[in-house]
Design a protein around this motif. Structure first.
Motif, PDB file in Angstrom:
ATOM      1  N   ARG A  18       0.825  -1.220   0.000  1.00 32.48           N
ATOM      2  CA  ARG A  18       0.000   0.000   0.000  1.00 32.48           C
ATOM      3  C   ARG A  18       0.856   1.266   0.000  1.00 32.48           C
ATOM      4  NH1 ARG A  18      -4.022  -1.502   4.624  1.00 32.48           N
ATOM      5  NH2 ARG A  18      -5.056  -3.275   3.669  1.00 32.48           N
ATOM      6  N   PHE A  19       2.124   1.104   0.310  1.00 29.34           N
ATOM      7  CA  PHE A  19       2.988   2.288   0.405  1.00 29.34           C
ATOM      8  C   PHE A  19       4.026   2.364  -0.710  1.00 29.34           C
ATOM      9  CE2 PHE A  19       1.185   2.081   4.591  1.00 29.34           C
ATOM     10  CZ  PHE A  19       0.929   3.413   4.862  1.00 29.34           C
ATOM     11  N   LEU A  20       3.840   1.554  -1.735  1.00 30.33           N
ATOM     12  CA  LEU A  20       4.768   1.640  -2.858  1.00 30.33           C
ATOM     13  C   LEU A  20       4.629   3.004  -3.534  1.00 30.33           C
ATOM     14  CD1 LEU A  20       4.440  -1.961  -4.302  1.00 30.33           C
ATOM     15  CD2 LEU A  20       6.543  -0.877  -3.458  1.00 30.33           C
ATOM     16  N   PRO A  21       5.671   3.640  -4.003  1.00 27.53           N
ATOM     17  CA  PRO A  21       7.019   3.098  -4.091  1.00 27.53           C
ATOM     18  C   PRO A  21       7.874   3.283  -2.829  1.00 27.53           C
ATOM     19  CG  PRO A  21       6.961   5.219  -5.159  1.00 27.53           C
ATOM     20  CD  PRO A  21       5.560   4.958  -4.680  1.00 27.53           C
ATOM     21  N   ALA A  22       7.317   3.919  -1.754  1.00 28.24           N
ATOM     22  CA  ALA A  22       8.150   4.184  -0.567  1.00 28.24           C
ATOM     23  C   ALA A  22       8.784   2.900  -0.035  1.00 28.24           C
ATOM     24  CB  ALA A  22       7.306   4.839   0.526  1.00 28.24           C
ATOM     25  N   THR A  23       8.057   1.784  -0.165  1.00 25.54           N
ATOM     26  CA  THR A  23       8.518   0.537   0.431  1.00 25.54           C
ATOM     27  C   THR A  23       9.215  -0.383  -0.576  1.00 25.54           C
ATOM     28  OG1 THR A  23       6.275  -0.232   0.072  1.00 25.54           O
ATOM     29  CG2 THR A  23       6.818   0.515   2.288  1.00 25.54           C
ATOM     30  N   LYS A  24       9.634   0.207  -1.686  1.00 24.03           N
ATOM     31  CA  LYS A  24      10.305  -0.599  -2.712  1.00 24.03           C
ATOM     32  C   LYS A  24      11.625  -1.158  -2.166  1.00 24.03           C
ATOM     33  CE  LYS A  24      11.874  -0.167  -7.452  1.00 24.03           C
ATOM     34  NZ  LYS A  24      12.374   0.809  -8.413  1.00 24.03           N
ATOM     35  N   ALA A  25      12.400  -0.307  -1.521  1.00 29.39           N
ATOM     36  CA  ALA A  25      13.705  -0.750  -1.009  1.00 29.39           C
ATOM     37  C   ALA A  25      13.786  -0.632   0.508  1.00 29.39           C
ATOM     38  CB  ALA A  25      14.811   0.094  -1.643  1.00 29.39           C
ATOM     39  N   MET A  26      12.680  -0.205   1.148  1.00 27.56           N
ATOM     40  CA  MET A  26      12.716   0.026   2.590  1.00 27.56           C
ATOM     41  C   MET A  26      11.533  -0.674   3.254  1.00 27.56           C
ATOM     42  SD  MET A  26      12.424   3.706   4.471  1.00 27.56           S
ATOM     43  CE  MET A  26      10.677   3.863   4.192  1.00 27.56           C
ATOM     44  N   PRO A  27      11.756  -1.325   4.390  1.00 30.13           N
ATOM     45  CA  PRO A  27      10.626  -1.981   5.058  1.00 30.13           C
ATOM     46  C   PRO A  27       9.572  -0.969   5.481  1.00 30.13           C
ATOM     47  CG  PRO A  27      12.720  -2.505   6.157  1.00 30.13           C
ATOM     48  CD  PRO A  27      13.018  -1.474   5.126  1.00 30.13           C
ATOM     49  N   LYS A  28       8.292  -1.341   5.379  1.00 27.77           N
ATOM     50  CA  LYS A  28       7.231  -0.390   5.763  1.00 27.77           C
ATOM     51  C   LYS A  28       7.329  -0.034   7.243  1.00 27.77           C
ATOM     52  CE  LYS A  28       3.740  -3.956   6.561  1.00 27.77           C
ATOM     53  NZ  LYS A  28       2.380  -4.379   6.624  1.00 27.77           N
ATOM     54  N   GLU A  29       7.892  -0.926   8.028  1.00 22.57           N
ATOM     55  CA  GLU A  29       8.018  -0.660   9.464  1.00 22.57           C
ATOM     56  C   GLU A  29       9.034   0.437   9.760  1.00 22.57           C
ATOM     57  OE1 GLU A  29       8.366  -3.657   8.033  1.00 22.57           O
ATOM     58  OE2 GLU A  29       6.468  -4.605   8.613  1.00 22.57           O
ATOM     59  N   MET A  30       9.812   0.821   8.736  1.00 18.13           N
ATOM     60  CA  MET A  30      10.787   1.902   8.927  1.00 18.13           C
ATOM     61  C   MET A  30      10.229   3.255   8.493  1.00 18.13           C
ATOM     62  SD  MET A  30      13.375   0.671  10.443  1.00 18.13           S
ATOM     63  CE  MET A  30      14.550   2.006  10.242  1.00 18.13           C
ATOM     64  N   LEU A  31       8.972   3.278   8.032  1.00 19.90           N
ATOM     65  CA  LEU A  31       8.354   4.571   7.704  1.00 19.90           C
ATOM     66  C   LEU A  31       8.294   5.397   8.987  1.00 19.90           C
ATOM     67  CD1 LEU A  31       5.353   3.361   5.504  1.00 19.90           C
ATOM     68  CD2 LEU A  31       7.337   4.658   4.716  1.00 19.90           C
ATOM     69  N   THR A  32       8.523   6.682   8.839  1.00 21.12           N
ATOM     70  CA  THR A  32       8.700   7.531  10.021  1.00 21.12           C
ATOM     71  C   THR A  32       7.441   8.255  10.461  1.00 21.12           C
ATOM     72  OG1 THR A  32      10.833   7.957   9.033  1.00 21.12           O
ATOM     73  CG2 THR A  32      10.267   9.274  10.946  1.00 21.12           C
ATOM     74  N   VAL A  33       7.130   8.183  11.720  1.00 25.52           N
ATOM     75  CA  VAL A  33       6.099   9.022  12.302  1.00 25.52           C
ATOM     76  C   VAL A  33       6.833  10.071  13.152  1.00 25.52           C
ATOM     77  CG1 VAL A  33       4.123   9.118  13.874  1.00 25.52           C
ATOM     78  CG2 VAL A  33       4.324   7.239  12.235  1.00 25.52           C
ATOM     79  N   ASP A  35       9.620  11.481  14.085  1.00 27.48           N
ATOM     80  CA  ASP A  35      11.080  11.332  14.044  1.00 27.48           C
ATOM     81  C   ASP A  35      11.560   9.920  14.349  1.00 27.48           C
ATOM     82  OD1 ASP A  35      10.500  11.175  16.701  1.00 27.48           O
ATOM     83  OD2 ASP A  35      11.748  12.867  17.326  1.00 27.48           O
ATOM     84  N   ARG A  36      10.639   8.972  14.405  1.00 31.26           N
ATOM     85  CA  ARG A  36      11.116   7.606  14.632  1.00 31.26           C
ATOM     86  C   ARG A  36      10.293   6.622  13.812  1.00 31.26           C
ATOM     87  NH1 ARG A  36      10.133   8.085  20.899  1.00 31.26           N
ATOM     88  NH2 ARG A  36      10.720  10.160  20.265  1.00 31.26           N
ATOM     89  N   PRO A  37      10.919   5.527  13.444  1.00 33.55           N
ATOM     90  CA  PRO A  37      10.184   4.567  12.614  1.00 33.55           C
ATOM     91  C   PRO A  37       9.077   3.876  13.407  1.00 33.55           C
ATOM     92  CG  PRO A  37      12.359   3.716  13.157  1.00 33.55           C
ATOM     93  CD  PRO A  37      12.312   5.118  13.675  1.00 33.55           C
ATOM     94  N   LEU A  38       8.059   3.480  12.667  1.00 31.61           N
ATOM     95  CA  LEU A  38       6.902   2.795  13.267  1.00 31.61           C
ATOM     96  C   LEU A  38       7.309   1.683  14.216  1.00 31.61           C
ATOM     97  CD1 LEU A  38       4.326   2.176  10.421  1.00 31.61           C
ATOM     98  CD2 LEU A  38       3.904   3.161  12.682  1.00 31.61           C
ATOM     99  N   ILE A  39       8.288   0.886  13.809  1.00 28.35           N
ATOM    100  CA  ILE A  39       8.678  -0.275  14.610  1.00 28.35           C
ATOM    101  C   ILE A  39       9.192   0.140  15.983  1.00 28.35           C
ATOM    102  CG2 ILE A  39      11.014  -0.388  13.605  1.00 28.35           C
ATOM    103  CD1 ILE A  39       8.850  -3.424  14.498  1.00 28.35           C
ATOM    104  N   GLN A  40       9.781   1.328  16.060  1.00 28.75           N
ATOM    105  CA  GLN A  40      10.312   1.770  17.354  1.00 28.75           C
ATOM    106  C   GLN A  40       9.183   2.079  18.342  1.00 28.75           C
ATOM    107  OE1 GLN A  40      13.529   4.605  17.147  1.00 28.75           O
ATOM    108  NE2 GLN A  40      13.375   5.042  19.332  1.00 28.75           N
ATOM    109  N   TYR A  41       8.044   2.555  17.813  1.00 24.82           N
ATOM    110  CA  TYR A  41       6.900   2.810  18.695  1.00 24.82           C
ATOM    111  C   TYR A  41       6.444   1.502  19.349  1.00 24.82           C
ATOM    112  CZ  TYR A  41       6.437   7.553  16.883  1.00 24.82           C
ATOM    113  OH  TYR A  41       6.666   8.863  16.551  1.00 24.82           O
ATOM    114  N   ALA A  42       6.410   0.427  18.549  1.00 27.21           N
ATOM    115  CA  ALA A  42       5.974  -0.870  19.095  1.00 27.21           C
ATOM    116  C   ALA A  42       6.963  -1.359  20.150  1.00 27.21           C
ATOM    117  CB  ALA A  42       5.842  -1.886  17.963  1.00 27.21           C
ATOM    118  N   VAL A  43       8.250  -1.184  19.880  1.00 22.17           N
ATOM    119  CA  VAL A  43       9.271  -1.618  20.832  1.00 22.17           C
ATOM    120  C   VAL A  43       9.176  -0.795  22.121  1.00 22.17           C
ATOM    121  CG1 VAL A  43      11.771  -1.570  21.236  1.00 22.17           C
ATOM    122  CG2 VAL A  43      10.870  -2.644  19.175  1.00 22.17           C
ATOM    123  N   GLU A  44       9.000   0.517  21.976  1.00 27.84           N
ATOM    124  CA  GLU A  44       8.904   1.372  23.172  1.00 27.84           C
ATOM    125  C   GLU A  44       7.654   1.044  23.981  1.00 27.84           C
ATOM    126  OE1 GLU A  44       9.319   5.400  21.767  1.00 27.84           O
ATOM    127  OE2 GLU A  44      11.463   5.130  21.408  1.00 27.84           O
TER     128      GLU A  44
END
Ligand code: G1P
Length: 291
Positions: A18-33, A35-44
């Motif tokens: 759903r996020f192509l082309p942003a996610t062509k070479a980058m995991p969608k979990e690294m999209l930034t909200v 100043d930090r990637p989505l995955i970091q919110y889940a970890v925090e």
């Protein structure tokens, strides 16, 4: 007494189409909200709930996630030299403790249940949290902390739920419940993506759970369900009646970052919520809306 929840599974193998082309070479979990990637919110969210061990179920092209949680020696040395203490702290905060993260690959896209099953050896026989990082939660205590508390009270499985409009039931696992008390109800069923007219309620599972390890015994059978995939919700349904199972109404804000508009909303909402960006964001939005 309930066993302490120490580990979390983060399924991050999805392609992010759903996020192509942003996610062509980058995991969608690294999209930034902000100043930090989505995955970091889940970890925090997990760290705030006392969970410090993580199993990331990844796929091809997800290496950036592993790098993100590693220490970045050259960057840190440069920041230190330049006395950029705030930036140094932000960088170090995104580093997980040595040995606290495992990255294992889901080799085929066989469904969420299969992704979670891939983590079985690293979880072992103890309760664990599951977080779908597409869903960004903002609350205090965190959604996962609320689930951990509910697990400590009930000793069993708990899923976080929220009411959704009936026309949207086809996008979620929908639960059936009884005897709700203070936002916690016994779960009597869960159906993956039912049609609105067939949904047992409008309470949707929002991608946060604490599960008992027995779920692996059901996932092990590799039975397929909705969409021909191995569904986590089907394995959950099979546990009902064998171990305590509750649905907990999540108390907080949820942003569906699996869609472009939800992701945009999350960026604006988090920027408005944070003390360091709130005022400027408000001014900016007012200006844009006037223009
Ligand atoms: C998944 C689950 C579904 C859950 C949803 C929450 O669906 O299969 O039960 O309600 O996440 O975000 P997906 O969004 O991956 O299609």
């Amino acid at each position: 007494m309930a066993q302490r929840v120490r580990k979390a599974v983060l399924p991050v193998a999805g392609l992010g189409t759903r996020f192509l082309p942003a996610t062509k070479a980058m995991p969608k979990e690294m999209l930034t909200v902000v100043d930090r990637p989505l995955i970091q919110y889940a970890v925090e969210e997990c760290l705030a709930a006392g969970i410090e061990e993580f199993v990331f179920v990844t796929g091809r092209n997800k290496g950036a996630i592993e790098d993100h949680f590693d220490s970045a020696y050259e960057l840190e040395a440069t920041l230190e030299q330049r006395r950029k203490t705030v930036e140094l702290k932000q960088t170090q905060n995104a580093t997980l403790k040595a040995g606290n993260a495992i990255f294992t690959r889901q080799q085929k896209p066989l469904g969420l249940g299969h992704a979670v099953w891939c983590a079985r050896h690293w979880i072992g026989r103890e309760p664990f949290a599951v977080l779908l990082p597409d869903e960004l939660m903002v609350s205090s205590p965190t959604c996962t902390a609320q689930l951990v508390t509910a697990h400590e009270m009930t000793g069993g499985n708990v899923v976080a739920v929220m009411d959704v409009p009936r026309e949207q039931t086809g996008s979620y696992g929908i639960v059936a419940t009884r005897n709700e008390k203070n936002g916690l109800a016994e779960m009597t069923g869960i159906v993956e993506k039912p049609k609105p007219e067939e949904a047992p309620s409008t309470l949707a599972w929002i991608g946060r759970s604490v599960l008992l390890p027995e779920v692996f015994d059901h996932l092990e059978k590799h039975e397929t369900g909705a969409g021909g995939e191995i569904q986590l919700t089907d394995a959950m349904a099979k546990m009902i009646g064998h171990s305590p199972f509750h649905a907990m109404r999540y108390n907080g804000q949820r942003y569906d970052c699996g869609t472009r508009i939800g992701f945009l909303e999350a960026n604006i909402a988090v920027a408005l919520h944070r003390r360091d960006t709130a005022v400027e964001t408000r001014v900016l939005l007012n200006r844009l809306l006037k223009g």
